[in-house]
Design a protein around this motif. Structure first.
Motif, mmCIF file in Angstrom:
data_model
loop_
_atom_site.group_PDB
_atom_site.id
_atom_site.type_symbol
_atom_site.label_atom_id
_atom_site.label_comp_id
_atom_site.label_asym_id
_atom_site.label_seq_id
_atom_site.Cartn_x
_atom_site.Cartn_y
_atom_site.Cartn_z
ATOM 1 N N GLY A 188 0.779 -1.219 0.000
ATOM 2 C CA GLY A 188 0.000 0.000 0.000
ATOM 3 C C GLY A 188 0.806 1.262 0.000
ATOM 4 N N VAL A 189 2.120 1.201 0.120
ATOM 5 C CA VAL A 189 2.988 2.382 0.102
ATOM 6 C C VAL A 189 3.182 2.804 -1.349
ATOM 7 C CG1 VAL A 189 5.250 3.260 0.745
ATOM 8 C CG2 VAL A 189 4.096 1.577 2.182
ATOM 9 N N PRO A 190 3.242 4.113 -1.662
ATOM 10 C CA PRO A 190 3.474 4.557 -3.052
ATOM 11 C C PRO A 190 4.728 3.918 -3.622
ATOM 12 C CG PRO A 190 2.857 6.413 -1.689
ATOM 13 C CD PRO A 190 3.011 5.246 -0.754
ATOM 14 N N PRO A 191 4.687 3.514 -4.893
ATOM 15 C CA PRO A 191 5.847 2.815 -5.483
ATOM 16 C C PRO A 191 7.129 3.635 -5.412
ATOM 17 C CG PRO A 191 3.922 2.620 -6.895
ATOM 18 C CD PRO A 191 3.554 3.608 -5.828
ATOM 19 N N GLY A 192 7.016 4.952 -5.695
ATOM 20 C CA GLY A 192 8.231 5.764 -5.670
ATOM 21 C C GLY A 192 8.860 5.804 -4.295
ATOM 22 N N ALA A 193 8.020 6.002 -3.250
ATOM 23 C CA ALA A 193 8.540 6.050 -1.890
ATOM 24 C C ALA A 193 9.097 4.699 -1.466
ATOM 25 C CB ALA A 193 7.452 6.511 -0.927
ATOM 26 N N ALA A 194 8.420 3.627 -1.871
ATOM 27 C CA ALA A 194 8.906 2.294 -1.520
ATOM 28 C C ALA A 194 10.265 2.016 -2.150
ATOM 29 C CB ALA A 194 7.890 1.236 -1.944
ATOM 30 N N ALA A 195 10.433 2.401 -3.425
ATOM 31 C CA ALA A 195 11.716 2.168 -4.090
ATOM 32 C C ALA A 195 12.824 3.006 -3.450
ATOM 33 C CB ALA A 195 11.597 2.494 -5.582
ATOM 34 N N ALA A 196 12.525 4.267 -3.144
ATOM 35 C CA ALA A 196 13.534 5.116 -2.522
ATOM 36 C C ALA A 196 13.927 4.606 -1.148
ATOM 37 C CB ALA A 196 13.021 6.557 -2.432
ATOM 38 N N GLU A 197 12.914 4.151 -0.375
ATOM 39 C CA GLU A 197 13.214 3.622 0.949
ATOM 40 C C GLU A 197 14.029 2.341 0.853
ATOM 41 O OE1 GLU A 197 13.378 3.932 4.981
ATOM 42 O OE2 GLU A 197 12.524 5.359 3.553
ATOM 43 N N ALA A 198 13.751 1.534 -0.158
ATOM 44 C CA ALA A 198 14.508 0.296 -0.326
ATOM 45 C C ALA A 198 15.965 0.578 -0.659
ATOM 46 C CB ALA A 198 13.861 -0.567 -1.421
ATOM 47 N N VAL A 199 16.184 1.550 -1.537
ATOM 48 C CA VAL A 199 17.560 1.900 -1.880
ATOM 49 C C VAL A 199 18.284 2.489 -0.672
ATOM 50 C CG1 VAL A 199 18.987 3.376 -3.337
ATOM 51 C CG2 VAL A 199 17.015 2.217 -4.310
ATOM 52 N N GLU A 200 17.572 3.290 0.118
ATOM 53 C CA GLU A 200 18.192 3.862 1.312
ATOM 54 C C GLU A 200 18.555 2.781 2.316
ATOM 55 O OE1 GLU A 200 17.301 7.344 4.646
ATOM 56 O OE2 GLU A 200 15.928 6.991 2.964
#
Length: 380
Positions: A306-318
């Motif tokens: 349910g998290v926005p894809p962009g935020a999820a990808a950025a958080e994963a990279v971080e």
């Protein structure tokens, strides 16, 4: 006759008179003889002291005409100042000043009269122009020494009517041209430095991406080559090196390296074996290699909860950077995030790539910072 000569003559006459008087007394001269001797002695003294006409220092034949006035000396020289001469760069002229000395040459019979000063000046200016036409304007001091040597010899001009040379040669630039050249030199040096730094960064990125991290095996061999005796530490880092290699190539970790993904070393071990310092000049320890919580917002299958894809990808990279003890501001971190962003964009995930670029792109330089001018001239 001078006063010295007269004094000597009087003294000699008196001495002779005394001597004759003694002789006359001893020999008992008669009175007539005394009168004759005294008369002769007096006549001799008068003849000796008579004035004589002298000829002087200058011979008589040289004093028949009065002294003529000495004609003024023709100094055969001319001073020129600030004559523009072309340099080795367009629109940058030298300023030439000198004292021109000349002498007339051999003129043929019935040769027309000439302006010797003009011919001498033209000859020197042409000789100076040939010397400085190939000299760089920012080396005016060196060009001045070369010009002084070239113009220091007396040479005939093209017509042969005069011979000319130059002394007190001065070669300079205008103040505005000097300031422009200083700015161009500073810009050129800054551009060269920036090009070297950019090439260094590009070479380092190519080395890491195309050589060190081209596959997990190359990464393991590279790490082991740093210290061949630390085999056990290298085995513990196989999973980390495999995942870092896969992230650099935007691929999944190969199946044969999947068993190593859960065998991450402790923070103390990573700090001891210097893994983080190998990638960063300012290595910092303190983040555990806990890859089980590196992707709390989803996995490789694409579930984001349910998290926005962009935020999820950025958080994963971080989280990945944190697990690898890398910073987005470090060169290796920038390399990794750039590769991941490019791979995400190539996979058609524009929203995720935009969010990654916004979160991890380096900040732009300040506006007042002097940027290298791409149109700046080359080496002067």
């Amino acid at each position: 006759m001078s006063s010295g000569h007269r004094t000597f003559t009087v003294f000699l006459t008196l001495l002779s008179g005394l001597l004759l008087t003694l002789i006359g007394i001893v020999t008992h001269w008669p009175p007539l003889l005394w009168a004759v001797v005294m008369a002769l002695l007096l006549l001799t003294a008068l003849w000796a002291v008579r004035p004589r006409r002298t000829s002087g220092v200058i011979p008589q034949q040289r004093t028949l005409e009065p002294d003529l006035p000495i004609p003024p000396v023709d100094r055969w020289e001319r001073v020129v100042t600030d004559i523009p001469l072309p340099s080795g760069m367009d629109d940058y002229d030298f300023l030439f000043s000198a004292t021109i000395r000349w002498c007339p040459g051999t003129a043929p019979d019935r040769a027309p009269l000439v302006n010797a000063v003009g011919l001498a000046t033209h000859s020197i200016v042409e000789r100076a122009r040939e010397v400085v036409a190939t000299q760089a304007p920012y080396r005016s001091a060196l060009a001045q020494h070369l010009l002084s040597a070239a113009l220091g010899c007396m040479r005939p001009d093209a017509t042969g009517r005069v011979e000319a040379m130059a002394e007190n040669v001065e070669l300079s630039l205008s103040e505005t041209d000097r300031q422009r050249l200083n700015k161009l030199s500073t810009t050129r040096k800054n551009k060269e430095l920036w090009e070297h730094e950019r090439n260094y960064e590009r070479n380092k990125r190519d080395y890491l991406g195309e050589d060190v991290l081209k596959d997990p095996g190359s990464a393991v061999v590279w790490w082991l080559s740093k210290d061949e005796t630390r085999v056990e530490d290298t085995v513990q880092l196989i999973g980390t090196l495999a995942q870092l290699s896969a992230a650099a190539r935007n691929e999944e970790v190969p199946d044969e390296f999947q068993p190593y993904l859960n065998s991450f070393p402790s923070p103390e071990a990573s700090a001891q074996n210097g893994f983080h310092d190998a990638f960063s000049e300012n290595g910092r320890a303190g983040h555990p290699y806990d890859m089980t919580s590196a992707f709390p917002y989803g996995t490789a299958s694409g579930h984001t909860g349910g998290v926005p894809p962009g935020a999820a990808a950025a958080e994963a990279v971080e989280q990945l950077l944190t697990a690898l003890e890398l910073s987005a501001d470090e060169p290796v971190g920038v390399l990794l995030t750039d590769r991941i962003t490019e791979a995400v964009h190539g996979a058609g995930k524009a929203e995720e790539a935009e969010e990654l670029g916004r979160r991890f792109s380096p900040p732009p330089p300040p506006e007042d910072e002097e940027k290298p001018d791409e149109d700046a001239p080359g080496p002067l």
